[in-house]
Design a protein around this motif. Sequence first.
Motif, PDB file in Angstrom:
ATOM      1  N   THR A 298       1.122  -0.710  -0.076  1.00 52.85           N
ATOM      2  CA  THR A 298      -0.148  -0.194  -0.033  1.00 52.85           C
ATOM      3  C   THR A 298       0.707   0.728   0.336  1.00 52.85           C
ATOM      4  O   THR A 298       0.188   2.623  -0.368  1.00 52.85           O
ATOM      5  N   LYS A 299       2.584   0.909  -0.117  1.00 53.14           N
ATOM      6  CA  LYS A 299       2.923   2.798   0.349  1.00 53.14           C
ATOM      7  C   LYS A 299       3.236   3.435  -0.767  1.00 53.14           C
ATOM      8  O   LYS A 299       3.393   3.976  -0.688  1.00 53.14           O
ATOM      9  N   GLU A 332     -12.145  -0.794   3.065  1.00 55.19           N
ATOM     10  CA  GLU A 332     -11.337  -1.132   4.370  1.00 55.19           C
ATOM     11  C   GLU A 332     -12.666  -2.095   4.907  1.00 55.19           C
ATOM     12  O   GLU A 332     -12.641  -2.465   5.690  1.00 55.19           O
ATOM     13  N   ASN A 333     -13.847  -1.523   4.182  1.00 54.05           N
ATOM     14  CA  ASN A 333     -15.290  -2.681   5.200  1.00 54.05           C
ATOM     15  C   ASN A 333     -14.858  -3.785   4.466  1.00 54.05           C
ATOM     16  O   ASN A 333     -15.655  -4.698   5.252  1.00 54.05           O
ATOM     17  N   PHE A 334     -14.775  -4.002   3.620  1.00 50.04           N
ATOM     18  CA  PHE A 334     -14.309  -5.508   3.453  1.00 50.04           C
ATOM     19  C   PHE A 334     -13.012  -6.081   3.692  1.00 50.04           C
ATOM     20  O   PHE A 334     -12.965  -7.274   3.552  1.00 50.04           O
ATOM     21  N   GLY A 335     -12.511  -5.650   4.209  1.00 49.31           N
ATOM     22  CA  GLY A 335     -11.042  -6.078   4.815  1.00 49.31           C
ATOM     23  C   GLY A 335     -10.026  -5.868   4.631  1.00 49.31           C
ATOM     24  O   GLY A 335      -9.326  -7.110   4.614  1.00 49.31           O
ATOM     25  N   GLU A 340      -5.513   2.408   9.074  1.00 49.70           N
ATOM     26  CA  GLU A 340      -3.715   3.122   8.763  1.00 49.70           C
ATOM     27  C   GLU A 340      -3.679   2.987   7.077  1.00 49.70           C
ATOM     28  O   GLU A 340      -2.859   4.606   6.257  1.00 49.70           O
ATOM     29  N   GLU A 341      -3.506   1.803   6.325  1.00 44.91           N
ATOM     30  CA  GLU A 341      -3.602   1.907   5.284  1.00 44.91           C
ATOM     31  C   GLU A 341      -3.996   3.116   4.792  1.00 44.91           C
ATOM     32  O   GLU A 341      -3.572   3.479   3.282  1.00 44.91           O
ATOM     33  N   LYS A 342      -5.604   2.716   4.201  1.00 52.13           N
ATOM     34  CA  LYS A 342      -6.355   3.613   4.265  1.00 52.13           C
ATOM     35  C   LYS A 342      -5.237   5.561   4.194  1.00 52.13           C
ATOM     36  O   LYS A 342      -6.212   6.579   3.194  1.00 52.13           O
TER      37      LYS A 342
END
Length: 375
Positions: A298-299, A332-335, A340-342
């Motif tokens: 994600t970076k 995010e909702n789906f995991g 923090e990544e978002k």
Amino acid sequence: MAVTREYPIINGHGHILPTQHQIPESIRRAGYFDITGHKVGDFMVQPFIKWKRPISHQTFFLEDYLDWAEENGIRHTVLITLSQMYCNNVRSKSAALDIMKFQNDFHQSLQSGWPIRLSPGFVSLPRFLDETLFEIQTRYAAGMQFLCLPTHYKRTDGMYVSCTDENCQKIFALANELNLPVQIHPYDYEEIFKLADIDTNWSGHKAPMPSLTAHFYERLITQGLHEKYPNVRFYLAHGNSVGYATIGRQHQAWLARPDLRNADSQSPLDSLSAPNIFCDTIVHDPDLIWLLKRKIGTKNIIHGMDTPYPLGDGIDYLGDGSYPGRTLDLAENFGYITPEEKRAILFDNMFTWLYGTTGEKAKRGTQMKELVLSD
């Protein structure tokens, strides 16, 4: 629909149209680029190639965009040059260079006027190499932050080639010396594919355009240019989703045909960990956010919106409740990603791409981040 967040966000891929009076009369008169008005329902036009596109949202224009961004918690926007300014079909060298100068002057004026709100890029024309290298040095000296290139350009012989050829490698060499980021965006799919139905139902914008980015990506990593020019932070538009979805195929080709690879080449899979290849989130699908995370982490993912185009991600064109960051909220909702990544994707990662992580430029990036947060 505006969503209140605990932190500001970045739009890492936006566009702004000039107004009619900002477009030089010579460019309008020649039919190279114009707009028919300043409201929804008017058009961007290029009469010399019989092209037009509707102005579908008022945020095509600066003041309306800034107001909309403020309402939606967008503190800073990376402005990509208009694809129409790549000039691949402009035969006159002097006209093409005039168009390049106009686009870059316009973006430089935006940076001067709104330095905390906007980071506009500048465009160059690889087929005119000497003039392009001079333009890069000039705009860099003036404080502009990044270079915009198409995935492919038309050479003087009329053939298209990816922006990884000899001319572009000279551009990359200069960008490497200047620690200059480069944003890569597809265009001209009609001419490159030359299919009778390429524009039926807007087909070319759906699959062929992302495949152009995938071809650039394959050429970039196959030649190891991301390693040859480590100070160039490449940013691939629209998630480079086709490129990452076909990385296994690229690896299989590397294994199956060793006779067609360079002696010192590495598997395409090795490029997935490259610190200097970035992409944005304009994929319209939380499952693809999961794929991007699986492939590159994600970076190196930047929140992009492609505002204000209809294929952008974050404007409620259809009354479906779309808003900036919606795809990431779904992921995010789906995991698929953590909070923090978002947050890093929505804000921090853009500064890493634009300023890097070491040296004086990174220090300026830290200062800019603080200014954006306090604005």
